[in-house]
Write a protein that holds these residues in place. Structure first.
Motif, PDB file in Angstrom:
ATOM      1  N   GLY A   1      15.094   0.499   2.909  1.00 54.84           N
ATOM      2  CA  GLY A   1      15.562   2.193   2.333  1.00 54.84           C
ATOM      3  C   GLY A   1      14.952   2.174   0.784  1.00 54.84           C
ATOM      4  N   VAL A   2      14.636   1.168  -0.060  1.00 55.74           N
ATOM      5  CA  VAL A   2      14.258   1.375  -2.022  1.00 55.74           C
ATOM      6  C   VAL A   2      13.051   2.248  -0.703  1.00 55.74           C
ATOM      7  N   LYS A   3      11.862   3.454  -1.583  1.00 57.90           N
ATOM      8  CA  LYS A   3      10.708   3.501  -1.181  1.00 57.90           C
ATOM      9  C   LYS A   3      10.614   3.342  -2.350  1.00 57.90           C
ATOM     10  N   SER A   4       8.607   3.231  -2.543  1.00 57.78           N
ATOM     11  CA  SER A   4       8.195   3.234  -3.686  1.00 57.78           C
ATOM     12  C   SER A   4       6.702   4.003  -4.075  1.00 57.78           C
ATOM     13  N   ASP A   5       6.334   4.509  -2.444  1.00 63.71           N
ATOM     14  CA  ASP A   5       5.215   5.908  -1.594  1.00 63.71           C
ATOM     15  C   ASP A   5       6.131   6.680  -1.871  1.00 63.71           C
ATOM     16  N   ALA A   6       5.730   7.571  -3.132  1.00 66.42           N
ATOM     17  CA  ALA A   6       5.980   9.340  -3.177  1.00 66.42           C
ATOM     18  C   ALA A   6       6.158   9.901  -1.802  1.00 66.42           C
ATOM     19  N   ILE A   7       5.188   9.522  -0.628  1.00 63.28           N
ATOM     20  CA  ILE A   7       5.150  10.189   0.199  1.00 63.28           C
ATOM     21  C   ILE A   7       6.973  10.506   1.163  1.00 63.28           C
TER      22      ILE A   7
ATOM     23  N   GLN B   1       6.847   7.099   9.331  1.00 67.90           N
ATOM     24  CA  GLN B   1       6.726   6.120  10.218  1.00 67.90           C
ATOM     25  C   GLN B   1       4.942   5.069   9.443  1.00 67.90           C
ATOM     26  N   PHE B   2       3.900   5.626   9.494  1.00 70.84           N
ATOM     27  CA  PHE B   2       2.572   4.862   9.601  1.00 70.84           C
ATOM     28  C   PHE B   2       2.771   4.463   8.044  1.00 70.84           C
ATOM     29  N   ALA B   3       3.924   4.785   6.636  1.00 67.22           N
ATOM     30  CA  ALA B   3       3.630   4.613   5.778  1.00 67.22           C
ATOM     31  C   ALA B   3       4.417   3.702   5.652  1.00 67.22           C
TER      32      ALA B   3
ATOM     33  N   VAL C   1       2.813   0.298   6.464  1.00 67.92           N
ATOM     34  CA  VAL C   1       2.140   0.117   5.376  1.00 67.92           C
ATOM     35  C   VAL C   1       2.595  -0.551   4.354  1.00 67.92           C
ATOM     36  N   GLU C   2       3.816  -0.355   3.754  1.00 68.50           N
ATOM     37  CA  GLU C   2       4.186  -0.222   2.620  1.00 68.50           C
ATOM     38  C   GLU C   2       4.543  -1.976   2.203  1.00 68.50           C
ATOM     39  N   HIS C   3       4.936  -2.184   3.424  1.00 66.60           N
ATOM     40  CA  HIS C   3       5.738  -3.805   3.246  1.00 66.60           C
ATOM     41  C   HIS C   3       5.038  -4.443   4.653  1.00 66.60           C
ATOM     42  N   GLY C   4       4.271  -4.441   4.939  1.00 67.77           N
ATOM     43  CA  GLY C   4       3.738  -4.947   6.064  1.00 67.77           C
ATOM     44  C   GLY C   4       4.654  -4.842   7.638  1.00 67.77           C
ATOM     45  N   TRP C   5       3.696  -5.027   8.792  1.00 65.44           N
ATOM     46  CA  TRP C   5       4.661  -4.759  10.243  1.00 65.44           C
ATOM     47  C   TRP C   5       5.388  -6.232   9.854  1.00 65.44           C
TER      48      TRP C   5
ATOM     49  N   VAL D   1       0.869  -1.371  -0.020  1.00 65.05           N
ATOM     50  CA  VAL D   1       0.066  -0.300  -0.023  1.00 65.05           C
ATOM     51  C   VAL D   1       0.816   0.980  -0.094  1.00 65.05           C
ATOM     52  N   ASP D   2       0.676   1.974  -0.971  1.00 65.59           N
ATOM     53  CA  ASP D   2       1.234   3.005  -0.926  1.00 65.59           C
ATOM     54  C   ASP D   2       0.318   4.854  -0.167  1.00 65.59           C
ATOM     55  N   ILE D   3       0.593   5.417   0.495  1.00 69.01           N
ATOM     56  CA  ILE D   3      -0.081   6.798   1.342  1.00 69.01           C
ATOM     57  C   ILE D   3      -0.886   7.741  -0.717  1.00 69.01           C
ATOM     58  N   LEU D   4       1.017   7.592  -0.965  1.00 67.48           N
ATOM     59  CA  LEU D   4       0.810   9.115  -1.995  1.00 67.48           C
ATOM     60  C   LEU D   4       1.062   7.998  -3.284  1.00 67.48           C
TER      61      LEU D   4
END
Length: 721
Positions: free
Chosen positions: A559-565, A360-362, A365-369, A275-278
């Motif tokens: 460290g490799v993030k998918s979410d634009a946030i 931190q929330f993003a 949810v990006e890869h799960g807990w 899941v990506d927030i943005l």
């Protein structure tokens, strides 16, 4: 075939050669293979046909082709077995996963430890034949499929409790096979093209339901939350290795090569997330090698390079810590605006902390807990989020009630131990003490929850006892809080008031309950706690290198993030959430992508400019950087009395010296002996099959070193291992 038959089979085959880490396919001597029942069902509970010798083609005389140095068993090398034809094209992932599952279940039907599976005999009978059968140079999903089976074997299932230990052995075998196959890819493909292939194997996404029946695809538990242009529901091999804690696999040289390249930003790709927030999925960049001189000077994709990302997050946390210290030290100071007491530092802290909490929330949810919990300081971040949430709630209530109330500030002060400890974790992520502390905190939390559960039972029992048969003076003075205080004092050995007042509850049952609690709390619980934590710490210390490499892989993957946030630093991420996210619903993906990139570059322009200039000089210039004047000053070489020893090894000898050394000693004539990491710990056979001298070469493999044609470039291949 039972365990006794299998053990006798292993005892009669002691002359095998251990697999050599740098042995090529043409030099890898094999002794046997596994014959599998073609009609065998692939369920875990079926007892399969296992560990049968496969007669080489051409009869028992060994007429089949040999992969060793030639000869039969009498010559010290075992003849290769012929395998079934292997399909060259890559098979669908779904078929590959179930093929591996069937083979692994057939190969292992008993409990084996890691040392036993890596011992020379089982290596020759089980591991290497399976590697030869499964390895396909055209199938990059084979490692992913092995790790997927490992995750499944490690998943606890209530209806297969009797098979759980066997499934753990099968999971270990899957990890060993993944290490060997990835190593073959590493050996067969060198240079930058080999690095690109290894990165594709580990960080490219694969769909486990590829070519699966429609009935399987229809009941998929995971849903496509966000459209990603055909990349939904895909996972990477590195993510499966992290959630299955495949520390041996992650610590292998091939995997570490990819992890280091991704960490430094040499290998770049668009990561996959749940899941990506943005979300901004207009472009999907495949796995590729980054060339900074060909990239834009303001390349916003460099913000998700793990090495740069870790530095940015450290800077964000330092700002948060500074604002926190200013807020608590300026307690009570401020101005009254519109009837409210406003503190400038507190306002800045609240805004920045809200953006940090959103980040931190993003990340969760990006890869799960399950993946986020592998981070060393994840429990500290969650603790601060809860403290900050409680502070925000109390602060909001007190502002509505009275402008001069300061009930929320004591709540915020409790975050000081968390923040200061977290900065230590961030600065020293490779420290084995912090790694052990992270693992012990999980065990401590689990055991403390059990203790509190049992502790609540004693509180309830004593409270009911006081209400029913207790002394009259207890009816109004004893509450659950008082009983809890007495029991806590007994637990920590601070006071014996609860023992003195035990007879007031009941002449017999009161002392019985409290004395029982004292024995359980002070003796049994503490003994169990110390034993569990000691065992956890000893396991981590004994495997220190693998633990450090595993944590570094976790930092790299996260460290490799998918979410634009994540491209918006706090508190600008709050503005992006309030402005950019609603904008996405009114414009198309192309327009939103261009607007999003333009805003990200504008916000991070100074940082992106520094990154671009620095990387153009350093990312591919590691050799020049190591010999720079700055590094000489950094290590104070002139003040080191042993600097001359390091100096003579800092550069290779000149070609004329290498030619003279080659005339003295021809390295191509030297026999090099390589030993498997665990072969040295395995028991050495009493006699070698096919060799009357009882040579100890049953646990090692011998080969001749292949040298380069250029005398000035000749090296010992294993010098750095």
């Amino acid at each position: 075939m039972g365990l006794g038959t299998e053990r006798r089979l292993l005892d009669n085959n002691d002359g095998g050669l251990s697999d050599d880490p740098y042995l090529s396919d043409s030099d890898d001597p094999e002794a046997s293979a596994i014959l599998f029942d073609a009609d065998h069902d692939h369920d875990d509970t079926v007892a399969p046909l296992m560990l049968r010798r496969l007669v080489p083609r051409g009869g028992q005389g060994g007429g089949g082709p040999s992969r060793g140095d030639g000869g039969d068993n009498s010559g010290g090398h075992c003849q290769s077995a012929s395998f079934l034809p292997r399909p060259d094209p890559a098979m669908p992932v779904y078929i590959t996963i179930h093929r591996i599952r069937r083979l692994v279940i057939a190969a292992v039907n008993d409990n084996y430890t890691l040392e036993e599976l890596r011992a020379p005999r089982l290596d020759r009978l089980v591991v290497r034949p399976l590697v030869d059968r499964l390895y396909n140079p055209n199938d990059p999903a084979i490692v992913y499929s092995l790790l997927a089976n490992r995750v499944q074997f490690l998943r606890p299932r209530a209806h297969e409790l009797l098979q759980q230990t066997v499934n753990e052995s099968r999971a270990t075998l899957c990890e060993i096979l993944a290490i060997r196959i990835l190593r073959r890819f590493h050996e067969d493909h060198t240079g930058r093209s080999g690095l690109l292939l290894l990165a594709h194997i580990l960080v490219s996404g694969f769909d486990p339901c590829d070519a699966a029946p429609e009935a399987i695809r229809a009941r998929r538990p995971q849903w496509a939350v966000q459209e990603r242009g055909g990349h939904e529901r895909k996972l990477t091999g590195l993510e499966l290795a992290i959630i299955s804690e495949s520390k041996l696999f992650i610590g292998s040289p091939a995997c570490q090569r990819v992890v280091d390249a991704v960490y430094r930003g040499i290998v770049v790709y668009t990561p996959l997330s749940f899941v990506d927030i943005l979300p901004d999925h207009y472009k999907h960049h495949p796995v590729s090698l980054y060339e900074p001189r060909r990239a834009a000077i303001l390349n916003h994709h460099r913000l998700i390079v793990p090495r740069i990302r870790n530095g940015i997050e450290l800077l964000h946390f330092i700002v948060l810590l500074v604002l926190y210290m200013l807020t608590v030290t300026h307690y009570g100071f401020g101005k009254h605006l519109a009837g409210l007491h406003v503190n400038t530092y507190e306002t800045l802290f609240n805004v920045f902390a809200a953006g940090w909490v959103l980040e931190q929330f993003a990340a969760i949810v990006e890869h799960g807990w399950e993946v986020h919990a592998q981070n060393l300081w994840s429990f500290l971040d969650i603790t601060f989020v809860f403290i900050y949430g409680a502070y925000g709630l109390v602060r909001t209530v007190e502002l509505l009630i009275s402008s001069d109330a300061f009930y929320a500030m004591p709540v915020l002060c409790t975050a000081a131990p968390v923040l200061l400890t977290r900065i230590a974790f961030t600065l020293m992520p490779d420290n084995i003490v912090f790694i052990a502390l992270h693992a012990m905190m999980r065990d401590f939390t689990r055991l403390t929850f059990i203790a509190i559960w049992c502790f609540a039972g004693f509180v309830m029992g004593l409270l009911l006892l006081a209400r029913t048969t207790g002394d009259e003076k207890l009816e109004g003075s004893v509450t659950w809080a008082t009983i809890t205080k007495w029991l806590l004092w007994i637990w920590f050995g601070l006071d014996g008031t609860g023992i003195e007042r035990a007879s007031d509850f009941h002449i017999i049952l009161g002392p019985t309950l409290i004395i029982t609690f004292a024995f359980l709390g002070n003796t049994l619980f503490l003994t169990i706690l110390v034993a569990i934590l000691t065992n956890t710490f000893s396991k981590i210390i004994s495997n220190e290198a693998a633990e450090i490499q595993f944590r570094r892989a976790v930092l790299t993957f996260q460290g490799v993030k998918s979410d634009a946030i994540f491209s918006y630093p706090p508190p600008f991420n709050l503005l992006a959430l309030l402005i950019m996210l609603p904008l996405k619903w009114f414009v198309g993906p192309v327009v939103f992508h261009h607007v999003n990139v333009a805003v990200i570059r504008a916000v991070n322009a100074p940082l992106l400019l520094l990154i671009g200039l620095w990387e153009r000089r350093r990312i591919w210039g590691g050799r020049r950087g190591r010999n720079s004047r700055w590094r000489k000053w950094k290590y104070f070489a002139g003040l080191n009395p042993h600097g001359d020893i390091q100096n003579i090894f800092s550069a290779e000898p000149p070609p004329e010296v290498m030619d003279a050394l080659e005339k003295m000693d021809v390295l191509s004539d030297i026999v090099v002996i390589d030993r498997e990491l665990t072969s040295a710990r395995s028991p050495r056979p009493s006699s070698a099959s096919g060799s009357g001298s009882g040579t100890p070469l049953s646990s090692i493999s011998v080969r001749r070193r292949k040298m380069s044609d250029s005398s000035s470039l000749r090296r010992f291949e294993g010098a750095d291992r």
